[in-house]
Scaffold this active site. Structure first.
Site, mmCIF file in Angstrom:
data_model
loop_
_atom_site.group_PDB
_atom_site.id
_atom_site.type_symbol
_atom_site.label_atom_id
_atom_site.label_comp_id
_atom_site.label_asym_id
_atom_site.label_seq_id
_atom_site.Cartn_x
_atom_site.Cartn_y
_atom_site.Cartn_z
ATOM 1 N N GLN A 92 30.734 38.699 40.839
ATOM 2 C CA GLN A 92 30.892 39.822 41.789
ATOM 3 C C GLN A 92 30.795 41.207 41.086
ATOM 4 O O GLN A 92 30.627 42.076 41.596
ATOM 5 C CB GLN A 92 32.088 40.079 42.594
ATOM 6 C CG GLN A 92 32.258 38.849 43.433
ATOM 7 C CD GLN A 92 33.582 38.567 43.950
ATOM 8 O OE1 GLN A 92 34.054 39.218 45.163
ATOM 9 N NE2 GLN A 92 34.728 38.103 43.279
ATOM 10 N N ASN A 93 30.946 40.992 39.605
ATOM 11 C CA ASN A 93 30.741 42.265 38.831
ATOM 12 C C ASN A 93 29.310 42.709 38.268
ATOM 13 O O ASN A 93 28.536 41.761 38.530
ATOM 14 C CB ASN A 93 31.468 41.769 37.316
ATOM 15 C CG ASN A 93 33.031 41.725 37.463
ATOM 16 O OD1 ASN A 93 33.516 41.724 38.501
ATOM 17 N ND2 ASN A 93 33.531 40.615 36.723
ATOM 18 N N ASP A 95 28.863 44.823 35.753
ATOM 19 C CA ASP A 95 28.774 44.967 34.355
ATOM 20 C C ASP A 95 27.913 43.675 33.623
ATOM 21 O O ASP A 95 27.630 42.622 34.514
ATOM 22 C CB ASP A 95 30.314 44.917 33.649
ATOM 23 C CG ASP A 95 30.980 43.636 33.569
ATOM 24 O OD1 ASP A 95 32.048 43.587 34.159
ATOM 25 O OD2 ASP A 95 30.428 42.711 33.255
ATOM 26 N N HIS A 110 26.686 41.165 43.422
ATOM 27 C CA HIS A 110 26.606 42.585 44.014
ATOM 28 C C HIS A 110 25.790 43.581 43.072
ATOM 29 O O HIS A 110 26.029 44.716 43.027
ATOM 30 C CB HIS A 110 28.098 42.932 43.716
ATOM 31 C CG HIS A 110 29.244 42.258 44.969
ATOM 32 N ND1 HIS A 110 30.351 42.070 44.599
ATOM 33 C CD2 HIS A 110 28.623 41.652 45.865
ATOM 34 C CE1 HIS A 110 30.784 41.624 46.029
ATOM 35 N NE2 HIS A 110 29.848 41.205 46.641
ATOM 36 N N GLY A 176 39.691 36.201 38.209
ATOM 37 C CA GLY A 176 40.023 37.451 38.278
ATOM 38 C C GLY A 176 39.318 38.292 39.712
ATOM 39 O O GLY A 176 38.813 39.295 39.514
ATOM 40 N N THR A 177 39.506 37.691 40.666
ATOM 41 C CA THR A 177 39.179 38.336 41.852
ATOM 42 C C THR A 177 40.199 37.997 43.052
ATOM 43 O O THR A 177 40.930 36.957 43.029
ATOM 44 C CB THR A 177 37.964 37.465 42.346
ATOM 45 O OG1 THR A 177 37.490 38.013 43.772
ATOM 46 C CG2 THR A 177 37.673 35.830 42.646
ATOM 47 N N SER A 178 40.315 39.297 43.931
ATOM 48 C CA SER A 178 41.301 39.015 44.875
ATOM 49 C C SER A 178 40.696 38.149 46.221
ATOM 50 O O SER A 178 41.485 38.202 46.990
ATOM 51 C CB SER A 178 41.524 40.573 45.355
ATOM 52 O OG SER A 178 40.385 41.161 45.706
#
Ligand code: APR
Length: 236
Positions: A92-93, A95, A110, A176-178
């Site tokens: 989803q990052n 970077d 994304h 590391g994702t909500s």
């Protein structure tokens, strides 16, 4: 004749938390980006129409942070899995730290902050030569360049392909994702019952069905999981 073995498919699904230890801000933690900025001002088509300069500044600042950041041990551990597995990183990052760590199959649902695109023709995408996009920088059709990222209310990319990866993976690690932003967050529901599945995060409001929650920092927990998998063991 030695048998031909097909490498197991591993899906690594990441969010902002995997880049936190590289110094990049997450969104919903304390001090996260959505505590500083209003989503509708800097990450929506309406915000772009209202004040493109504010949107460009938001992403120019984040791009400078990405350029100054280095991949961390989690990114490197994920890349190391390619020695033994058929790895697909679905992130989803925006970077490029997975790529810079050596991952060769990265799907950005994304978008990508290091790319720019036309604001009238989404097929016109440009690698950024400079770290910023300024007002007045135009695409070949004469429209203002915008970050090649997916804003709220815009179509998320590669979802069909990602659904296929999740439904055929034999191992899945979500890092590391909500798991709060759909449709990306819904991908975890497509995981096979038989797949080995882990969620790595500092905390979790909800752990997807069938996933084992490994609480901890990505740069600590992900290398542990990768070492176990590469050695043919289950993480304890
Ligand atoms: N190690 C592991 N997990 C971490 C770490 C860390 N060092 N630091 C933070 N986390 C976890 C947090 O506990 C949280 O669960 O990472 C998660 C970050 O959640 P969000 O900030 O909501 O980020 P993300 O899930 O990637 O957001 C999804 O929302 O705004 C949109 O487009 C944006 O792609 C983003 C999407």
């Amino acid at each position: 004749m030695s048998e031909i073995r097909v490498a197991e498919k591993v899906v690594v699904f990441t969010g902002a938390g995997v880049s936190a230890e590289s110094g990049l801000k997450t969104f919903r933690d304390m001090g996260g980006l959505w505590n500083e900025y209003a989503i509708e001002d800097v990450a929506s088509p309406e915000g772009w129409r209202r004040n493109p300069s504010a949107v460009l500044s938001f992403y120019n600042e984040r791009r400078q942070a990405v350029l100054a950041a280095q991949p961390n041990a989690a990114h490197r551990a994920i890349a190391s899995l390619e020695a033994k597995f058929d790895v697909v990183v679905i992130t989803q990052n925006i970077d490029d730290l997975h790529e810079r760590a050596g991952s060769t199959n990265v799907i950005h649902v994304h978008g990508e902050i290091m790319k720019a695109r036309s604001s009238v023709d989404p097929s016109l995408i440009y690698m950024l030569a400079n770290p910023t996009i300024q007002l007045g920088e135009l695409c070949e059709k004469g429209s203002q360049l915008r970050p090649d990222v997916v804003w709220f209310g815009e179509d998320v990319r590669f979802m069909e392909e990602c659904l296929g990866h999740f439904s055929t993976a034999s191992r899945i690690i979500t890092v590391g994702t909500s798991l709060t932003v759909y449709p990306a967050a819904g991908l975890v529901k497509k995981a096979r019952f038989s797949a080995e599945k882990y969620l790595v995060s500092l905390e979790a409001q909800k752990v997807p069905y069938g996933f084992r929650f490994l609480r901890g920092a990505a740069a600590t927990v992900v290398p542990h999981v990768a070492t176990c998998w590469l050695e043919g063991r289950k993480p304890v």
